[in-house]
Motif scaffolding. Structure first.
Motif, PDB file in Angstrom:
ATOM      1  N   SER A  44       0.840  -1.199   0.000  1.00 34.53           N
ATOM      2  CA  SER A  44       0.000   0.000   0.000  1.00 34.53           C
ATOM      3  C   SER A  44       0.874   1.246   0.000  1.00 34.53           C
ATOM      4  O   SER A  44       1.840   1.334   0.758  1.00 34.53           O
ATOM      5  CB  SER A  44      -0.893   0.012   1.244  1.00 34.53           C
ATOM      6  OG  SER A  44      -1.790  -1.070   1.234  1.00 34.53           O
ATOM      7  N   TYR A  45       0.522   2.187  -0.857  1.00 31.21           N
ATOM      8  CA  TYR A  45       1.129   3.512  -0.862  1.00 31.21           C
ATOM      9  C   TYR A  45       0.047   4.496  -0.455  1.00 31.21           C
ATOM     10  O   TYR A  45      -1.074   4.436  -0.955  1.00 31.21           O
ATOM     11  CB  TYR A  45       1.625   3.886  -2.267  1.00 31.21           C
ATOM     12  CG  TYR A  45       2.866   3.146  -2.695  1.00 31.21           C
ATOM     13  CD1 TYR A  45       4.115   3.736  -2.521  1.00 31.21           C
ATOM     14  CD2 TYR A  45       2.791   1.901  -3.289  1.00 31.21           C
ATOM     15  CE1 TYR A  45       5.266   3.063  -2.927  1.00 31.21           C
ATOM     16  CE2 TYR A  45       3.935   1.223  -3.681  1.00 31.21           C
ATOM     17  CZ  TYR A  45       5.163   1.809  -3.503  1.00 31.21           C
ATOM     18  OH  TYR A  45       6.299   1.150  -3.897  1.00 31.21           O
ATOM     19  N   TYR A  46       0.360   5.412   0.441  1.00 30.80           N
ATOM     20  CA  TYR A  46      -0.625   6.379   0.917  1.00 30.80           C
ATOM     21  C   TYR A  46       0.096   7.559   1.555  1.00 30.80           C
ATOM     22  O   TYR A  46       1.256   7.480   1.918  1.00 30.80           O
ATOM     23  CB  TYR A  46      -1.579   5.724   1.934  1.00 30.80           C
ATOM     24  CG  TYR A  46      -0.845   5.039   3.069  1.00 30.80           C
ATOM     25  CD1 TYR A  46      -0.613   5.711   4.273  1.00 30.80           C
ATOM     26  CD2 TYR A  46      -0.372   3.733   2.929  1.00 30.80           C
ATOM     27  CE1 TYR A  46       0.078   5.093   5.303  1.00 30.80           C
ATOM     28  CE2 TYR A  46       0.313   3.115   3.958  1.00 30.80           C
ATOM     29  CZ  TYR A  46       0.542   3.795   5.145  1.00 30.80           C
ATOM     30  OH  TYR A  46       1.233   3.190   6.165  1.00 30.80           O
ATOM     31  N   ARG A  47      -0.633   8.652   1.683  1.00 30.17           N
ATOM     32  CA  ARG A  47      -0.084   9.829   2.342  1.00 30.17           C
ATOM     33  C   ARG A  47      -0.600   9.829   3.772  1.00 30.17           C
ATOM     34  O   ARG A  47      -1.792   9.726   4.020  1.00 30.17           O
ATOM     35  CB  ARG A  47      -0.514  11.102   1.628  1.00 30.17           C
ATOM     36  CG  ARG A  47       0.152  12.363   2.181  1.00 30.17           C
ATOM     37  CD  ARG A  47      -0.178  13.590   1.350  1.00 30.17           C
ATOM     38  NE  ARG A  47       0.167  13.439  -0.057  1.00 30.17           N
ATOM     39  CZ  ARG A  47       1.394  13.597  -0.570  1.00 30.17           C
ATOM     40  NH1 ARG A  47       2.411  13.894   0.225  1.00 30.17           N
ATOM     41  NH2 ARG A  47       1.611  13.453  -1.857  1.00 30.17           N
ATOM     42  N   TRP A  48       0.309   9.939   4.746  1.00 31.37           N
ATOM     43  CA  TRP A  48      -0.030   9.978   6.157  1.00 31.37           C
ATOM     44  C   TRP A  48       0.901  10.958   6.852  1.00 31.37           C
ATOM     45  O   TRP A  48       2.111  10.913   6.631  1.00 31.37           O
ATOM     46  CB  TRP A  48       0.088   8.584   6.775  1.00 31.37           C
ATOM     47  CG  TRP A  48      -0.410   8.522   8.186  1.00 31.37           C
ATOM     48  CD1 TRP A  48       0.345   8.454   9.316  1.00 31.37           C
ATOM     49  CD2 TRP A  48      -1.759   8.508   8.620  1.00 31.37           C
ATOM     50  NE1 TRP A  48      -0.451   8.406  10.431  1.00 31.37           N
ATOM     51  CE2 TRP A  48      -1.759   8.441  10.025  1.00 31.37           C
ATOM     52  CE3 TRP A  48      -2.991   8.565   7.956  1.00 31.37           C
ATOM     53  CZ2 TRP A  48      -2.923   8.419  10.782  1.00 31.37           C
ATOM     54  CZ3 TRP A  48      -4.141   8.540   8.705  1.00 31.37           C
ATOM     55  CH2 TRP A  48      -4.100   8.463  10.101  1.00 31.37           C
ATOM     56  N   GLU A  51       3.391  12.848   4.600  1.00 30.56           N
ATOM     57  CA  GLU A  51       4.434  12.155   3.844  1.00 30.56           C
ATOM     58  C   GLU A  51       3.870  10.912   3.160  1.00 30.56           C
ATOM     59  O   GLU A  51       2.968  10.259   3.682  1.00 30.56           O
ATOM     60  CB  GLU A  51       5.565  11.721   4.775  1.00 30.56           C
ATOM     61  CG  GLU A  51       6.305  12.885   5.410  1.00 30.56           C
ATOM     62  CD  GLU A  51       7.477  12.413   6.258  1.00 30.56           C
ATOM     63  OE1 GLU A  51       7.963  11.280   6.049  1.00 30.56           O
ATOM     64  OE2 GLU A  51       7.895  13.185   7.131  1.00 30.56           O
ATOM     65  N   VAL A  52       4.427  10.586   2.014  1.00 22.04           N
ATOM     66  CA  VAL A  52       4.038   9.366   1.319  1.00 22.04           C
ATOM     67  C   VAL A  52       4.665   8.180   2.044  1.00 22.04           C
ATOM     68  O   VAL A  52       5.871   8.181   2.340  1.00 22.04           O
ATOM     69  CB  VAL A  52       4.472   9.405  -0.166  1.00 22.04           C
ATOM     70  CG1 VAL A  52       4.187   8.075  -0.842  1.00 22.04           C
ATOM     71  CG2 VAL A  52       3.765  10.550  -0.886  1.00 22.04           C
ATOM     72  N   GLN A  53       3.825   7.209   2.347  1.00 18.43           N
ATOM     73  CA  GLN A  53       4.245   6.005   3.063  1.00 18.43           C
ATOM     74  C   GLN A  53       4.103   4.791   2.148  1.00 18.43           C
ATOM     75  O   GLN A  53       3.297   4.797   1.218  1.00 18.43           O
ATOM     76  CB  GLN A  53       3.352   5.779   4.296  1.00 18.43           C
ATOM     77  CG  GLN A  53       3.225   6.967   5.210  1.00 18.43           C
ATOM     78  CD  GLN A  53       4.458   7.193   6.040  1.00 18.43           C
ATOM     79  OE1 GLN A  53       5.131   6.250   6.432  1.00 18.43           O
ATOM     80  NE2 GLN A  53       4.760   8.447   6.304  1.00 18.43           N
ATOM     81  N   LYS A  54       4.856   3.760   2.455  1.00 20.43           N
ATOM     82  CA  LYS A  54       4.748   2.480   1.770  1.00 20.43           C
ATOM     83  C   LYS A  54       4.718   1.406   2.852  1.00 20.43           C
ATOM     84  O   LYS A  54       5.608   1.365   3.713  1.00 20.43           O
ATOM     85  CB  LYS A  54       5.937   2.245   0.839  1.00 20.43           C
ATOM     86  CG  LYS A  54       5.939   0.894   0.161  1.00 20.43           C
ATOM     87  CD  LYS A  54       7.204   0.696  -0.672  1.00 20.43           C
ATOM     88  CE  LYS A  54       7.258  -0.694  -1.257  1.00 20.43           C
ATOM     89  NZ  LYS A  54       8.539  -0.936  -1.953  1.00 20.43           N
ATOM     90  N   SER A  55       3.687   0.559   2.823  1.00 16.36           N
ATOM     91  CA  SER A  55       3.538  -0.481   3.846  1.00 16.36           C
ATOM     92  C   SER A  55       3.138  -1.796   3.217  1.00 16.36           C
ATOM     93  O   SER A  55       2.459  -1.832   2.195  1.00 16.36           O
ATOM     94  CB  SER A  55       2.447  -0.094   4.855  1.00 16.36           C
ATOM     95  OG  SER A  55       2.783   1.071   5.542  1.00 16.36           O
TER      96      SER A  55
END
Length: 108
Positions: A44-48, A51-55
């Motif tokens: 998953s890529y998302y903004r949190w 900042e853009v996160q990758k999990s």
């Protein structure tokens, strides 16, 4: 058709398979879901927090009745390990009669 026969799929994600298993077992045990499928790992890529996160996550696809939705939503929000969990409700417009009956029977 009244709401008693309406079905829905609810989706959420968690960080690990242990949490996915725990949520799935609880929702089925409490008759809030007829079936929970766990898929993953997914990326998953998302903004949190700006900042853009990758999990890496595991996706739960929860089959339920519309009648069980309020209880499922409350229980999922309570048990979910995330501060702000993804809990998405998607109405199912049509399903086979036998499957519809089974889901409703399992969630009432």
């Amino acid at each position: 058709m009244d709401d008693s026969g309406q079905l829905a799929m609810v989706m959420t994600t968690v960080a690990n398979e242990k949490d996915a298993d725990r949520l799935a077992q609880s929702l089925v045990d409490q008759c809030l879901a007829a079936c929970v499928q766990i898929a993953g790992p997914v990326t998953s890529y998302y903004r949190w927090a700006g900042e853009v996160q990758k999990s890496t996550e595991f996706r739960l696809m929860i089959k339920t009745s519309c009648k069980a939705w309020p209880g499922l939503k409350a229980k999922l929000a309570k048990l979910h390990p995330y501060d702000e969990p993804e809990i998405i409700y998607v109405a199912i417009d049509d399903a086979s009669d036998g499957y519809r009956t089974w889901v409703v029977d399992q969630t009432t």
